[in-house]
Motif scaffolding. Structure first.
Motif, PDB file in Angstrom:
ATOM      1  N   ILE A  31      -4.248 -12.510   0.137  1.00 34.43           N
ATOM      2  CA  ILE A  31      -3.102 -13.273   0.651  1.00 34.43           C
ATOM      3  C   ILE A  31      -2.522 -12.590   1.879  1.00 34.43           C
ATOM      4  N   GLU A  32      -2.329 -11.295   1.807  1.00 30.32           N
ATOM      5  CA  GLU A  32      -1.712 -10.571   2.920  1.00 30.32           C
ATOM      6  C   GLU A  32      -2.562 -10.627   4.183  1.00 30.32           C
ATOM      7  N   ILE A  33      -3.873 -10.506   4.048  1.00 27.65           N
ATOM      8  CA  ILE A  33      -4.736 -10.571   5.239  1.00 27.65           C
ATOM      9  C   ILE A  33      -4.738 -11.987   5.810  1.00 27.65           C
ATOM     10  N   GLN A  34      -4.651 -12.999   4.936  1.00 32.85           N
ATOM     11  CA  GLN A  34      -4.589 -14.380   5.407  1.00 32.85           C
ATOM     12  C   GLN A  34      -3.313 -14.622   6.204  1.00 32.85           C
ATOM     13  N   LEU A  35      -2.220 -14.001   5.775  1.00 35.23           N
ATOM     14  CA  LEU A  35      -0.940 -14.150   6.471  1.00 35.23           C
ATOM     15  C   LEU A  35      -0.805 -13.173   7.634  1.00 35.23           C
ATOM     16  N   THR A  36      -1.871 -12.439   7.926  1.00 35.58           N
ATOM     17  CA  THR A  36      -1.930 -11.425   8.990  1.00 35.58           C
ATOM     18  C   THR A  36      -0.833 -10.381   8.862  1.00 35.58           C
ATOM     19  N   HIS A  37      -0.528  -9.998   7.610  1.00 36.27           N
ATOM     20  CA  HIS A  37       0.416  -8.913   7.381  1.00 36.27           C
ATOM     21  C   HIS A  37      -0.321  -7.582   7.457  1.00 36.27           C
ATOM     22  N   VAL A  38       0.351  -6.579   7.993  1.00 36.95           N
ATOM     23  CA  VAL A  38      -0.212  -5.241   8.116  1.00 36.95           C
ATOM     24  C   VAL A  38       0.346  -4.381   6.987  1.00 36.95           C
ATOM     25  N   SER A  39      -0.493  -3.573   6.395  1.00 35.08           N
ATOM     26  CA  SER A  39      -0.079  -2.705   5.300  1.00 35.08           C
ATOM     27  C   SER A  39       0.960  -1.692   5.775  1.00 35.08           C
ATOM     28  N   ASN A  40       1.976  -1.471   4.950  1.00 35.53           N
ATOM     29  CA  ASN A  40       2.980  -0.450   5.237  1.00 35.53           C
ATOM     30  C   ASN A  40       2.435   0.950   4.986  1.00 35.53           C
ATOM     31  N   ASN A  41       1.339   1.042   4.244  1.00 35.45           N
ATOM     32  CA  ASN A  41       0.730   2.317   3.918  1.00 35.45           C
ATOM     33  C   ASN A  41      -0.252   2.671   5.043  1.00 35.45           C
ATOM     34  N   ALA A  42       0.095   3.654   5.855  1.00 34.21           N
ATOM     35  CA  ALA A  42      -0.714   3.997   7.028  1.00 34.21           C
ATOM     36  C   ALA A  42      -2.128   4.425   6.659  1.00 34.21           C
ATOM     37  N   VAL A  43      -2.274   5.166   5.572  1.00 27.79           N
ATOM     38  CA  VAL A  43      -3.605   5.619   5.153  1.00 27.79           C
ATOM     39  C   VAL A  43      -4.438   4.426   4.725  1.00 27.79           C
ATOM     40  N   ARG A  44      -3.855   3.565   3.911  1.00 24.73           N
ATOM     41  CA  ARG A  44      -4.570   2.357   3.463  1.00 24.73           C
ATOM     42  C   ARG A  44      -4.950   1.485   4.650  1.00 24.73           C
ATOM     43  N   ALA A  45      -4.017   1.301   5.575  1.00 28.84           N
ATOM     44  CA  ALA A  45      -4.286   0.481   6.758  1.00 28.84           C
ATOM     45  C   ALA A  45      -5.413   1.073   7.603  1.00 28.84           C
ATOM     46  N   ALA A  46      -5.480   2.387   7.654  1.00 26.55           N
ATOM     47  CA  ALA A  46      -6.514   3.053   8.455  1.00 26.55           C
ATOM     48  C   ALA A  46      -7.904   2.898   7.844  1.00 26.55           C
ATOM     49  N   TYR A  47      -7.988   2.847   6.510  1.00 22.35           N
ATOM     50  CA  TYR A  47      -9.290   2.848   5.852  1.00 22.35           C
ATOM     51  C   TYR A  47      -9.750   1.482   5.339  1.00 22.35           C
TER      52      TYR A  47
END
Length: 77
Positions: A31-47
């Motif tokens: 859902i979040e990727i469909q809504l083009t939301h970026v993860s607040n967790n920098a490590v998760r977003a990086a990997y």
């Protein structure tokens, strides 16, 4: 769609669909990727580079089918 800005906003529709899809059991990440939301967790977003293409297509097709059924039901009234 007939709504005034005081009745519904674009962000309101996004919020509504996010809530409905979460309630229907679709995965948070999909859902979040469909809504083009970026993860607040920098490590998760990086990997996490997953795009969930097939799951997103299935989810959005099911959503479109549901909306079509609402339009059809409205037309039959």
């Amino acid at each position: 769609m007939g709504f005034t800005k005081s009745e519904m906003t674009a962000h309101g529709f996004r919020s509504m669909v996010s809530a409905l899809l979460n309630e229907q059991g679709y995965g948070f990440d999909v859902i979040e990727i469909q809504l083009t939301h970026v993860s607040n967790n920098a490590v998760r977003a990086a990997y996490n580079r997953a795009q969930y293409g097939e799951k997103r297509v299935k989810m959005m097709q099911e959503r479109a089918d549901y909306l079509d059924s609402l339009c059809l039901a409205h037309q039959l009234q």
